[in-house]
Design a protein around this motif. Structure first.
Motif, PDB file in Angstrom:
ATOM      1  N   PHE A 257       0.830  -1.193   0.000  1.00 35.63           N
ATOM      2  CA  PHE A 257       0.000   0.000   0.000  1.00 35.63           C
ATOM      3  C   PHE A 257       0.871   1.253   0.000  1.00 35.63           C
ATOM      4  CE2 PHE A 257      -2.894  -2.914   2.584  1.00 35.63           C
ATOM      5  CZ  PHE A 257      -3.497  -3.413   1.439  1.00 35.63           C
ATOM      6  N   ALA A 258       0.532   2.195  -0.873  1.00 39.81           N
ATOM      7  CA  ALA A 258       1.358   3.389  -1.081  1.00 39.81           C
ATOM      8  C   ALA A 258       1.035   4.463  -0.049  1.00 39.81           C
ATOM      9  CB  ALA A 258       1.149   3.927  -2.494  1.00 39.81           C
ATOM     10  N   ILE A 259       1.732   4.405   1.072  1.00 40.02           N
ATOM     11  CA  ILE A 259       1.605   5.401   2.131  1.00 40.02           C
ATOM     12  C   ILE A 259       3.004   5.896   2.463  1.00 40.02           C
ATOM     13  CG2 ILE A 259       0.756   5.875   4.464  1.00 40.02           C
ATOM     14  CD1 ILE A 259      -0.928   3.293   4.194  1.00 40.02           C
TER      15      ILE A 259
ATOM     16  N   SER B 136       1.089   0.424   5.766  1.00 38.55           N
ATOM     17  CA  SER B 136       1.516   0.209   4.381  1.00 38.55           C
ATOM     18  C   SER B 136       1.653  -1.266   4.026  1.00 38.55           C
ATOM     19  CB  SER B 136       2.842   0.931   4.115  1.00 38.55           C
ATOM     20  OG  SER B 136       3.845   0.481   5.005  1.00 38.55           O
TER      21      SER B 136
ATOM     22  N   VAL C  17      -5.949   8.581   6.786  1.00 43.87           N
ATOM     23  CA  VAL C  17      -7.020   8.288   5.833  1.00 43.87           C
ATOM     24  C   VAL C  17      -7.910   9.515   5.628  1.00 43.87           C
ATOM     25  CG1 VAL C  17      -9.040   6.851   5.397  1.00 43.87           C
ATOM     26  CG2 VAL C  17      -6.981   5.835   6.386  1.00 43.87           C
TER      27      VAL C  17
ATOM     28  N   ARG D  36      -6.545  11.931   3.194  1.00 43.76           N
ATOM     29  CA  ARG D  36      -6.585  11.425   1.829  1.00 43.76           C
ATOM     30  C   ARG D  36      -7.957  11.638   1.185  1.00 43.76           C
ATOM     31  NH1 ARG D  36      -3.307   7.281  -0.637  1.00 43.76           N
ATOM     32  NH2 ARG D  36      -1.154   7.564   0.062  1.00 43.76           N
TER      33      ARG D  36
ATOM     34  N   VAL E 131     -14.279   5.981  -2.431  1.00 44.85           N
ATOM     35  CA  VAL E 131     -12.923   5.532  -2.098  1.00 44.85           C
ATOM     36  C   VAL E 131     -12.642   4.217  -2.813  1.00 44.85           C
ATOM     37  CG1 VAL E 131     -11.385   4.856  -0.221  1.00 44.85           C
ATOM     38  CG2 VAL E 131     -13.075   6.662   0.162  1.00 44.85           C
ATOM     39  N   LYS E 132     -11.592   4.196  -3.607  1.00 43.53           N
ATOM     40  CA  LYS E 132     -11.281   3.004  -4.389  1.00 43.53           C
ATOM     41  C   LYS E 132     -10.054   2.252  -3.869  1.00 43.53           C
ATOM     42  CE  LYS E 132     -14.701   4.141  -6.965  1.00 43.53           C
ATOM     43  NZ  LYS E 132     -15.993   3.447  -6.756  1.00 43.53           N
ATOM     44  N   GLU E 133      -9.200   2.918  -3.089  1.00 48.44           N
ATOM     45  CA  GLU E 133      -7.993   2.262  -2.601  1.00 48.44           C
ATOM     46  C   GLU E 133      -8.364   1.175  -1.587  1.00 48.44           C
ATOM     47  OE1 GLU E 133      -8.456   5.395  -2.878  1.00 48.44           O
ATOM     48  OE2 GLU E 133      -6.740   6.397  -3.812  1.00 48.44           O
ATOM     49  N   LYS E 134      -7.847  -0.019  -1.823  1.00 48.52           N
ATOM     50  CA  LYS E 134      -8.206  -1.174  -1.004  1.00 48.52           C
ATOM     51  C   LYS E 134      -7.840  -0.982   0.454  1.00 48.52           C
ATOM     52  CE  LYS E 134      -7.309  -6.133  -0.554  1.00 48.52           C
ATOM     53  NZ  LYS E 134      -6.567  -7.305  -1.122  1.00 48.52           N
ATOM     54  N   TRP E 135      -6.671  -0.404   0.716  1.00 49.41           N
ATOM     55  CA  TRP E 135      -6.212  -0.292   2.093  1.00 49.41           C
ATOM     56  C   TRP E 135      -7.083   0.654   2.911  1.00 49.41           C
ATOM     57  CZ3 TRP E 135      -4.334   4.338   4.142  1.00 49.41           C
ATOM     58  CH2 TRP E 135      -4.015   5.344   3.216  1.00 49.41           C
ATOM     59  N   MET E 136      -7.593   1.718   2.283  1.00 46.68           N
ATOM     60  CA  MET E 136      -8.455   2.642   3.006  1.00 46.68           C
ATOM     61  C   MET E 136      -9.801   2.000   3.322  1.00 46.68           C
ATOM     62  SD  MET E 136      -7.695   6.506   1.679  1.00 46.68           S
ATOM     63  CE  MET E 136      -7.505   6.286  -0.071  1.00 46.68           C
TER      64      MET E 136
END
Length: 423
Positions: free
Chosen positions: A12-14, A59, A97, A100, A164-169
């Motif tokens: 994950f890009a954090i 991440s 989060v 973001r 929200v599309k990012e899986k980690w969020m």
């Protein structure tokens, strides 16, 4: 903490800088510790290691929040407001989060939504409600029963997933919603619905839920009816009593579809007309964000007295102020100097005057009048020349107000002559 680029080895890009910026914002708000008992002093003692741990877990996908600590805050009506306090670590993670997703959500939120949003505040909502109460004769005062505690997680995640599309969020938001709650008696309770008040991201999630449950629905079904919404405090403006009644029935059905319920006693229809309102059988005042909206006496620049429907500090808020002032027991503190008393009460008085002094200041002055009486009582105990001489003591206070007006913040709240009701 050093500024580093995002690790390519993490799924994950954090960035670590994001975590540090989130820490700075959460740290500025201070706040109590969570279930782990960790204080800010302890967290800061090993800052770089603690922030690196948050970044590494977030991440890599191995971040799991701890339980939320339940804290009960007494309300003015004798009931309690349950707050959920996450740990410092979890508050920082939530801020990552929030930073973001908030800009994207702000772009779609309704302009009549004011609560917990950047560059928006309660005074703007009150000013809008005040102006619309002059143009519309009826108000539907809406109260959603236990809103924060009853948000349905499935519907909440559907709204989140739309933006929200990012899986980690998505993964972490769902984990925060489902985090267990540590009750006051030490028992652990599963979270099957709701988002705890006290969490960093909870107000944003609550706004998103009501954006679809209420704001968007109103825009589609009742675009001609304006409203002000501050979180779950909502005021709708109608032209007729029948229109308000129809909207109330429609909203009851809408809330049921969203797994929510309008409070049967607190949701009410209010007549805002200052004349001819006694024959309607409806309420003639309502409270909104600590202000009481009701017919009030106003004065024009030419001295003409008239009545209009305006906001001023509510009776409930005024009662709370008076009870708080009495609890200080200052009248008996003859061991203190006047400067000591002023320094003690100033922070609270400044908060009251800054918030409640924006509209119809005479209502605030009336609510704080008993503080002057307490100061007079203190002076009579303190100074022999004033004992048993009430009129002399009040004359002493009047002179003090003229010569040291900045000693107490409420002494500076002078009423103004206005045609807008801001007396």
């Amino acid at each position: 903490m050093e500024r580093r680029t995002v690790s390519k080895a993490k799924p994950f890009a954090i960035s670590e800088q994001e975590v540090y910026e989130a820490y700075r914002r959460v740290r500025a708000n201070k706040g109590a510790c969570g279930v782990d008992g960790q204080t800010w002093k302890e967290f800061d003692a090993n800052l770089q290691k603690n922030l690196y741990r948050i970044w590494n877990r977030m991440s890599s996908g191995s971040y799991f929040p701890q339980a939320v600590k339940r804290v009960e805050i007494p309300k003015s009506d004798g009931k309690i407001r349950p707050l959920g306090i996450p740990t410092l670590t979890d508050r920082i993670a939530q801020m990552v989060v929030k930073r973001r997703i908030e800009p994207d959500l702000e772009a779609v939120f309704h302009p009549n939504s004011y609560g917990y949003r950047p560059k928006r505040n309660a005074h703007q909502a009150i000013a809008s409600a005040k102006e619309r109460c002059w143009r519309y004769d009826w108000v539907l005062d809406i109260d959603i029963k236990g809103f924060f505690d009853n948000i349905e997680h499935g519907l909440m995640m559907r709204a989140v997933g739309y933006h929200v599309k990012e899986k980690w969020m998505l993964l972490y938001i769902e984990r925060w919603l489902k985090a267990s709650v540590l009750l006051k008696d030490g028992q652990m309770q599963k979270s099957e619905k709701g988002t705890p008040q006290g969490g960093v991201i909870s107000p944003l999630l609550a706004n998103l839920f009501l954006h679809y449950a209420f704001d968007t629905w109103m825009k589609e079904q009742y675009a001609h009816i304006p409203f002000e919404r501050y979180a779950d405090d909502i005021i709708c403006h109608c032209h007729t009593q029948e229109e308000a009644q129809a909207l109330k029935l429609a909203l009851e059905m809408r809330m049921r579809k969203c797994r929510l319920e309008l409070h049967p006693e607190k949701t009410k229809i209010v007549c805002c007309k200052v004349k001819g309102n006694k024959d309607t059988g409806a309420a003639t005042q309502f409270d909104f964000l600590g202000y009481g909206f009701k017919p009030r006496r106003s004065i024009t620049k030419t001295g003409r007295v008239f009545t209009n429907f305006s906001p001023g500090v509510s009776d409930k808020a005024g009662k709370t102020m008076r009870e708080t002032i009495r609890s200080w027991n200052l009248g008996r503190r003859s061991d203190l100097s006047l400067i000591d008393i002023a320094n003690f009460v100033r922070p609270r008085l400044q908060g009251w005057t800054q918030y409640y002094g924006r509209f119809y200041r005479s209502a605030l002055i009336s609510a704080l009048r008993n503080l002057d009486a307490i100061i007079v009582h203190w002076a009579q105990r303190k100074y022999k020349a004033l004992r048993g001489r009430a009129q002399r003591a009040w004359n002493w206070l009047a002179k003090l107000k003229r010569e040291a007006i900045f000693l107490f913040p409420h002494w500076q709240c002078k009423t103004t002559v206005s045609t807008t009701g801001a007396v």
